[in-house]
Design a protein around this motif. Structure first.
Motif, PDB file in Angstrom:
ATOM      1  N   MET A   8       3.632  14.230  -0.197  1.00  0.00           N
ATOM      2  CA  MET A   8       4.877  14.739   0.381  1.00  0.00           C
ATOM      3  C   MET A   8       5.868  13.584   0.463  1.00  0.00           C
ATOM      4  O   MET A   8       5.492  12.426   0.381  1.00  0.00           O
ATOM      5  N   ASN A   9       7.123  13.936   0.601  1.00  0.00           N
ATOM      6  CA  ASN A   9       8.159  12.911   0.711  1.00  0.00           C
ATOM      7  C   ASN A   9       8.960  13.213   1.977  1.00  0.00           C
ATOM      8  O   ASN A   9       9.806  14.082   2.003  1.00  0.00           O
ATOM      9  N   ILE A  10       8.623  12.489   3.045  1.00  0.00           N
ATOM     10  CA  ILE A  10       9.241  12.724   4.347  1.00  0.00           C
ATOM     11  C   ILE A  10      10.249  11.608   4.585  1.00  0.00           C
ATOM     12  O   ILE A  10       9.851  10.448   4.687  1.00  0.00           O
ATOM     13  N   GLY A  46      24.812   3.307  -3.064  1.00  0.00           N
ATOM     14  CA  GLY A  46      23.561   3.606  -3.756  1.00  0.00           C
ATOM     15  C   GLY A  46      22.677   4.513  -2.936  1.00  0.00           C
ATOM     16  O   GLY A  46      22.791   4.582  -1.705  1.00  0.00           O
ATOM     17  N   SER A  47      21.783   5.226  -3.624  1.00  0.00           N
ATOM     18  CA  SER A  47      20.855   6.147  -2.967  1.00  0.00           C
ATOM     19  C   SER A  47      19.471   5.979  -3.572  1.00  0.00           C
ATOM     20  O   SER A  47      19.336   5.738  -4.769  1.00  0.00           O
ATOM     21  N   VAL A  48      18.444   6.118  -2.755  1.00  0.00           N
ATOM     22  CA  VAL A  48      17.066   5.978  -3.235  1.00  0.00           C
ATOM     23  C   VAL A  48      16.094   6.671  -2.299  1.00  0.00           C
ATOM     24  O   VAL A  48      16.352   6.803  -1.115  1.00  0.00           O
ATOM     25  N   GLY A  49      14.969   7.102  -2.849  1.00  0.00           N
ATOM     26  CA  GLY A  49      13.856   7.548  -2.013  1.00  0.00           C
ATOM     27  C   GLY A  49      13.455   8.984  -2.239  1.00  0.00           C
ATOM     28  O   GLY A  49      12.305   9.344  -2.030  1.00  0.00           O
ATOM     29  N   GLU A  50      14.385   9.811  -2.634  1.00  0.00           N
ATOM     30  CA  GLU A  50      14.090  11.218  -2.879  1.00  0.00           C
ATOM     31  C   GLU A  50      15.274  11.804  -3.636  1.00  0.00           C
ATOM     32  O   GLU A  50      16.326  11.164  -3.727  1.00  0.00           O
ATOM     33  N   PRO A  51      15.094  12.997  -4.167  1.00  0.00           N
ATOM     34  CA  PRO A  51      16.229  13.599  -4.857  1.00  0.00           C
ATOM     35  C   PRO A  51      17.390  13.766  -3.874  1.00  0.00           C
ATOM     36  O   PRO A  51      17.183  14.152  -2.730  1.00  0.00           O
ATOM     37  N   ILE A  52      18.582  13.431  -4.311  1.00  0.00           N
ATOM     38  CA  ILE A  52      19.750  13.616  -3.448  1.00  0.00           C
ATOM     39  C   ILE A  52      20.428  14.915  -3.860  1.00  0.00           C
ATOM     40  O   ILE A  52      20.747  15.125  -5.028  1.00  0.00           O
ATOM     41  N   TYR A 108       0.834  -1.201   0.000  1.00  0.00           N
ATOM     42  CA  TYR A 108       0.000   0.000   0.000  1.00  0.00           C
ATOM     43  C   TYR A 108       0.864   1.245   0.000  1.00  0.00           C
ATOM     44  O   TYR A 108       1.884   1.314   0.675  1.00  0.00           O
ATOM     45  N   THR A 109       0.449   2.218  -0.794  1.00  0.00           N
ATOM     46  CA  THR A 109       1.207   3.462  -0.857  1.00  0.00           C
ATOM     47  C   THR A 109       0.266   4.650  -0.912  1.00  0.00           C
ATOM     48  O   THR A 109      -0.895   4.513  -1.276  1.00  0.00           O
ATOM     49  N   SER A 110       0.810   5.810  -0.555  1.00  0.00           N
ATOM     50  CA  SER A 110      -0.017   7.017  -0.501  1.00  0.00           C
ATOM     51  C   SER A 110      -0.280   7.575  -1.878  1.00  0.00           C
ATOM     52  O   SER A 110       0.579   7.537  -2.750  1.00  0.00           O
ATOM     53  N   TRP A 170       8.890  -1.222   3.331  1.00  0.00           N
ATOM     54  CA  TRP A 170       8.735  -0.372   2.148  1.00  0.00           C
ATOM     55  C   TRP A 170       9.140  -1.164   0.922  1.00  0.00           C
ATOM     56  O   TRP A 170       9.780  -2.200   1.013  1.00  0.00           O
ATOM     57  N   VAL A 171       8.861  -0.608  -0.254  1.00  0.00           N
ATOM     58  CA  VAL A 171       9.142  -1.366  -1.478  1.00  0.00           C
ATOM     59  C   VAL A 171      10.644  -1.612  -1.646  1.00  0.00           C
ATOM     60  O   VAL A 171      11.060  -2.646  -2.170  1.00  0.00           O
ATOM     61  N   THR A 172      11.461  -0.677  -1.196  1.00  0.00           N
ATOM     62  CA  THR A 172      12.908  -0.872  -1.320  1.00  0.00           C
ATOM     63  C   THR A 172      13.336  -2.163  -0.626  1.00  0.00           C
ATOM     64  O   THR A 172      14.162  -2.916  -1.132  1.00  0.00           O
ATOM     65  N   GLY A 173      12.738  -2.423   0.530  1.00  0.00           N
ATOM     66  CA  GLY A 173      13.054  -3.652   1.247  1.00  0.00           C
ATOM     67  C   GLY A 173      12.516  -4.892   0.543  1.00  0.00           C
ATOM     68  O   GLY A 173      13.183  -5.924   0.477  1.00  0.00           O
ATOM     69  N   GLY A 219      11.359  16.042  -7.577  1.00  0.00           N
ATOM     70  CA  GLY A 219      10.374  15.896  -6.505  1.00  0.00           C
ATOM     71  C   GLY A 219       8.958  15.743  -7.031  1.00  0.00           C
ATOM     72  O   GLY A 219       8.694  15.868  -8.230  1.00  0.00           O
ATOM     73  N   ARG A 220       8.034  15.507  -6.102  1.00  0.00           N
ATOM     74  CA  ARG A 220       6.641  15.252  -6.463  1.00  0.00           C
ATOM     75  C   ARG A 220       5.972  16.511  -7.009  1.00  0.00           C
ATOM     76  O   ARG A 220       6.268  17.616  -6.564  1.00  0.00           O
ATOM     77  N   VAL A 221       5.063  16.329  -7.929  1.00  0.00           N
ATOM     78  CA  VAL A 221       4.298  17.469  -8.427  1.00  0.00           C
ATOM     79  C   VAL A 221       2.836  17.389  -8.007  1.00  0.00           C
ATOM     80  O   VAL A 221       2.054  18.270  -8.290  1.00  0.00           O
ATOM     81  N   HIS A 225       9.696   8.719   2.590  1.00  0.00           N
ATOM     82  CA  HIS A 225       8.416   8.013   2.693  1.00  0.00           C
ATOM     83  C   HIS A 225       7.289   8.876   2.168  1.00  0.00           C
ATOM     84  O   HIS A 225       7.144  10.033   2.540  1.00  0.00           O
ATOM     85  N   ARG A 226       6.502   8.294   1.311  1.00  0.00           N
ATOM     86  CA  ARG A 226       5.414   9.054   0.696  1.00  0.00           C
ATOM     87  C   ARG A 226       4.219   9.146   1.617  1.00  0.00           C
ATOM     88  O   ARG A 226       3.706   8.154   2.074  1.00  0.00           O
ATOM     89  N   ILE A 227       3.786  10.346   1.849  1.00  0.00           N
ATOM     90  CA  ILE A 227       2.599  10.562   2.684  1.00  0.00           C
ATOM     91  C   ILE A 227       1.757  11.600   1.963  1.00  0.00           C
ATOM     92  O   ILE A 227       2.286  12.630   1.524  1.00  0.00           O
TER      93      ILE A 227
HETATM   94  C1  WTA Z   1      10.883   9.655  -4.931  1.00  0.00           C
HETATM   95  C2  WTA Z   1      10.681   4.340  -3.263  1.00  0.00           C
HETATM   96  C3  WTA Z   1      14.477  11.426  -6.729  1.00  0.00           C
HETATM   97  C4  WTA Z   1      10.023  10.062  -6.119  1.00  0.00           C
HETATM   98  C5  WTA Z   1      11.588   3.452  -4.134  1.00  0.00           C
HETATM   99  C6  WTA Z   1       9.153   8.838  -6.324  1.00  0.00           C
HETATM  100  C7  WTA Z   1      13.192   9.732  -5.879  1.00  0.00           C
HETATM  101  C8  WTA Z   1       8.889   8.405  -4.915  1.00  0.00           C
HETATM  102  C9  WTA Z   1      14.248   8.813  -6.055  1.00  0.00           C
HETATM  103  C10 WTA Z   1       8.588   6.934  -4.799  1.00  0.00           C
HETATM  104  C11 WTA Z   1      15.479   9.304  -6.584  1.00  0.00           C
HETATM  105  C12 WTA Z   1      12.526   7.772  -5.224  1.00  0.00           C
HETATM  106  N1  WTA Z   1      15.539  10.610  -6.916  1.00  0.00           N
HETATM  107  N2  WTA Z   1      13.317  11.023  -6.216  1.00  0.00           N
HETATM  108  N3  WTA Z   1      16.548   8.531  -6.748  1.00  0.00           N
HETATM  109  N4  WTA Z   1      13.796   7.602  -5.638  1.00  0.00           N
HETATM  110  N5  WTA Z   1      12.151   9.055  -5.353  1.00  0.00           N
HETATM  111  O1  WTA Z   1       6.958   4.596  -3.763  1.00  0.00           O
HETATM  112  O2  WTA Z   1       9.255  11.190  -5.776  1.00  0.00           O
HETATM  113  O3  WTA Z   1       8.232   4.960  -1.607  1.00  0.00           O
HETATM  114  O4  WTA Z   1       7.946   9.131  -7.008  1.00  0.00           O
HETATM  115  O5  WTA Z   1       9.371   4.216  -3.706  1.00  0.00           O
HETATM  116  O6  WTA Z   1      10.118   8.694  -4.214  1.00  0.00           O
HETATM  117  O7  WTA Z   1       8.484   6.549  -3.448  1.00  0.00           O
HETATM  118  P1  WTA Z   1       8.192   5.044  -3.075  1.00  0.00           P
END
Ligand code: WTA
Length: 656
Positions: free
Chosen positions: A526-528, A390-396, A269-271, A315-318, A520-522, A531-533
């Motif tokens: 939000m991305n906290i 590696g990096s994931v989850g939001e803009p670095i 489930y995701t927001s 989370w999906v990454t896991g 980022g999201r449009v 984590h998407r909320i």
């Molecule tokens: C953001 C996490 C910039 C983006 C795997 C996406 C990122 C949302 C990146 C998905 C990245 C994830 N650079 N933004 N490398 N990776 N995002 O579903 O806004 O928890 O739409 O999946 O995270 O979040 P979700």
């Protein structure tokens, strides 16, 4: 639709970033990905990966079928995900290879789990589940912390063909119950308590509250983690250890169910932009091929690698990069139960030194926390085993990227910034180490076999140098197969902005080299801390409080967590805003959604700024929250409200 956030500010700063990192020739020579990988025909690529990376009970007959917005992959193929992640490695003679090093939060608790151990644990637990009536198609909820039993539970479900939904252990009882109800779970697997920064998280207690509101759940399996006292319903609850005791660990006693390529593997489930979380549907074959393939090339995994993805399995990454991708590739992984700064900020670096980890995958928010705590903690440890970050989850942000490479990677390791989503299932835009010239802050190029583009509002492809909306204009194996039981929402959310093209909801800019910069999201998500909320979820939680009349929520930039939540609240009648009220509301949100959704600031205001048609002007609230100059306020019903809000925002701001 709400007006989208102007992208220009971010674009300006991104343009200044001109540092380049060429691949190191030595790394390039030994890399799993070689430059010609980008020349491969995309259908041939997925066909070959599909045949070679996965073991099939019956081969697939057709690569894919695309009836927008629904795709099918590897049609006709039969396989089992647990067989691919566990049994085949034992059969191939890799039973003694370590599948997971588990590091408990209490510092003296460690376990080494080989693939043979994992198989025994999974088979025993699958037999226990069978005893409870779980079979192909039985929906199972899982609500646990980062214990080895969590992947064991997921794999046992996959073995039997029972789809699971893992609910992050930081979510509240209500969030859990919503998910159990939507999926109509028959069983819930949980644990007594979890450890978090020396404190106990009452998972079973939350589960009891949730299950009281989830009538489909008939059994609750409880893993004993802390040994703390918990309520126990003899008729409904069963202890994990009692259930598995004496159960056979012979793989033939709980055979891997042959699943169709398109059978449901899990929901996560995701927001989104409404209060109700979306059950993202992932199926069997395409998902497995997608995560195993990307994991192999992007992380340059070798047979002797020790790989650590520091995300939570919830989370999906896991799901994709702690459990299914790495195990399919027979990779040795690390699972850490705790948080980065408990008992102190050296914990992560001790772990890397202890297990000689060569690949680390984490989130910008964690990197920024480490930056704040200072590089001296990492400097006290030997991190020379690291080969790749590696990096994931939001803009670095480029500063964090550079810090990561310098202080953690010894100015030597490639950094891969990987863009993807719960919906995409697998990494979509990323550098390939040894091949790609990286730029701090850019996720660079679509993965081989993946097609992406940046579109303008009207659906034209944006030329290099321009910015707009990120889209994916071709199906990919691990893509979501829909939103559970909600075809309309699936179409509306992802497929209505452009025809037959997937709309990701992220802004992006493409530079002259064709590299992607995520902005980022449009939408109203939000991305906290990665984590998407959604704003509406938090608003609903606030309005649920008996003293709240109205609430509007937005994200503001935060140095450490990327974004932080700001709430504007109008109280009922003559209720007065106060520090006590503020704490009460924050706790209320934590109870409804979970502590991660607690607003960092709450501003009490007699009225919210609205358009003449009564829509809350979130764009304006964002401006106030970020202390930017206010935008155009002329569409406001009462322009003075904004000035009043601005004054109060400065007066009432409360930090966590
Ligand atoms: C953001 C996490 C910039 C983006 C795997 C996406 C990122 C949302 C990146 C998905 C990245 C994830 N650079 N933004 N490398 N990776 N995002 O579903 O806004 O928890 O739409 O999946 O995270 O979040 P979700």
């Amino acid at each position: 639709m709400e007006p989208t956030r102007p992208l220009t500010n971010t674009i300006d700063t991104m343009l200044l970033e001109e540092r380049r990192y060429e691949p190191d020739p030595e790394f390039a020579r030994q890399a799993n990905a070689q430059p010609d990988i980008y020349e491969r025909d995309w259908e041939e690529f997925w066909e070959t990966e599909g045949r070679e990376r996965v073991t099939w009970f019956e081969p697939f007959a057709k690569l894919y079928e695309w009836e927008p917005p629904y795709a099918k992959w590897y049609l006709g193929g039969k396989l089992n995900v647990c067989f691919n992640c566990v049994d085949r490695h034992v059969e191939a003679g890799n039973g003694d290879k370590v599948a997971y090093y588990w590091e408990g939060e209490p510092e003296d608790e460690r376990r080494t789990i080989t693939f043979a151990d994992l198989q025994r644990d999974v088979v025993r637990f699958a037999n226990a589940l069978k005893g409870l009536g779980v079979k192909k198609g039985t929906a199972v909820g899982i609500y646990m912390s980062m214990v080895p039993e969590l992947p064991v539970a997921m794999l046992a479900c996959a073995r039997l063909g029972a789809p699971h939904t893992v609910v992050f252990g930081g979510f509240s009882a209500e969030a859990l119950s919503d998910r159990l109800n939507d999926m109509e779970c028959e069983l819930l697997i949980t644990q007594d308590e979890g450890w978090r920064a020396g404190k106990k998280v009452p998972l079973k207690r939350n589960a009891d509250v949730a299950v009281a509101q989830s009538p489909t759940v008939r059994k609750v399996v409880v893993h004993r983690r802390t040994g703390g006292e918990v309520a126990f319903d003899e008729a409904r609850d069963a202890w994990w250890d009692a259930l598995t005791k004496g159960k056979s660990d012979d793989p033939a006693s709980a055979p891997c169910e042959p699943m169709d390529a398109e059978d449901l593997l899990y929901l996560l489930y995701t927001s989104g932009t409404t209060a109700k979380p979306k059950g993202i549907v992932h199926t069997t074959a395409g998902y497995l091929v997608g995560v195993a393939t990307t994991h192999n090339y992007i992380f340059d995994v070798k047979p002797d690698s020790v790989y650590w993805c520091a995300a939570d399995v919830g989370w999906v990454t896991g799901h994709s990069y702690i459990v299914y991708g790495p195990l399919a590739n027979a990779t040795t992984g690390v699972i850490f139960e705790g948080v980065p700064n408990y008992p102190n900020a050296e914990r992560w670096w001790e772990i890397i030194e202890r297990y000689k980890i060569d690949i680390l995958y984490t989130a910008p928010t964690a990197i920024r926390s480490h930056m704040k705590w200072g590089p001296e903690h990492a400097a006290r440890h030997d991190l020379s085993s690291l080969r790749l970050l590696g990096s994931v989850g939001e803009p670095i942000n480029p500063e964090a990227w550079i810090w990561y490479r310098e202080h953690i990677g010894g100015n030597r390791t490639p950094v891969v910034d990987t863009w993807w989503q719960t919906e995409t299932g697998m990494i979509m835009i990323t550098p390939l180490p040894g091949v790609t010239t990286t730029k701090p802050g850019s996720a660079t190029k679509p993965f081989p076999g993946v097609a992406a583009a940046v579109f303008s509002e009207s659906g034209e492809q944006v030329a290099p140098g321009g910015g707009g909306y990120l889209v994916l204009d071709r199906p990919w194996p691990a893509m979501l197969r829909g939103i559970y039981k909600d075809d309309k929402r699936f179409r509306d959310t992802y497929w209505s902005k452009y025809e037959d093209v997937y709309f990701a909801g992220d802004g992006a800019r493409i530079d002259e080299d064709g590299d992607y910069w995520l902005l980022g999201r449009v939408d109203d998500v939000m991305n906290i801390s990665g984590h998407r909320i959604s704003t509406i979820e938090v608003e609903s939680a606030l309005v649920d409080h008996q003293k709240v009349a109205e609430a509007a929520v937005c994200g503001r930039a935060d140095e450490r967590t990327g974004q932080a939540i700001v709430a504007y609240v109008t109280l009922k009648g003559d209720e007065e805003g106060s520090i006590e009220m503020l704490e009460e509301l924050r706790d209320h949100v934590a109870k409804k959604i979970g502590p991660i959704a607690k607003p960092a600031n709450i501003v009490f205001t007699p009225e919210l700024p609205k358009t003449r048609s009564g829509k809350i002007m979130r764009r304006l609230l964002r401006d106030v929250a970020e202390n930017r100059a206010l935008g155009d306020t002329t569409t406001l019903a009462d322009p003075t409200v904004v000035e009043e809000i601005k004054e109060r925002a400065t007066a009432d701001a409360s930090e966590d």
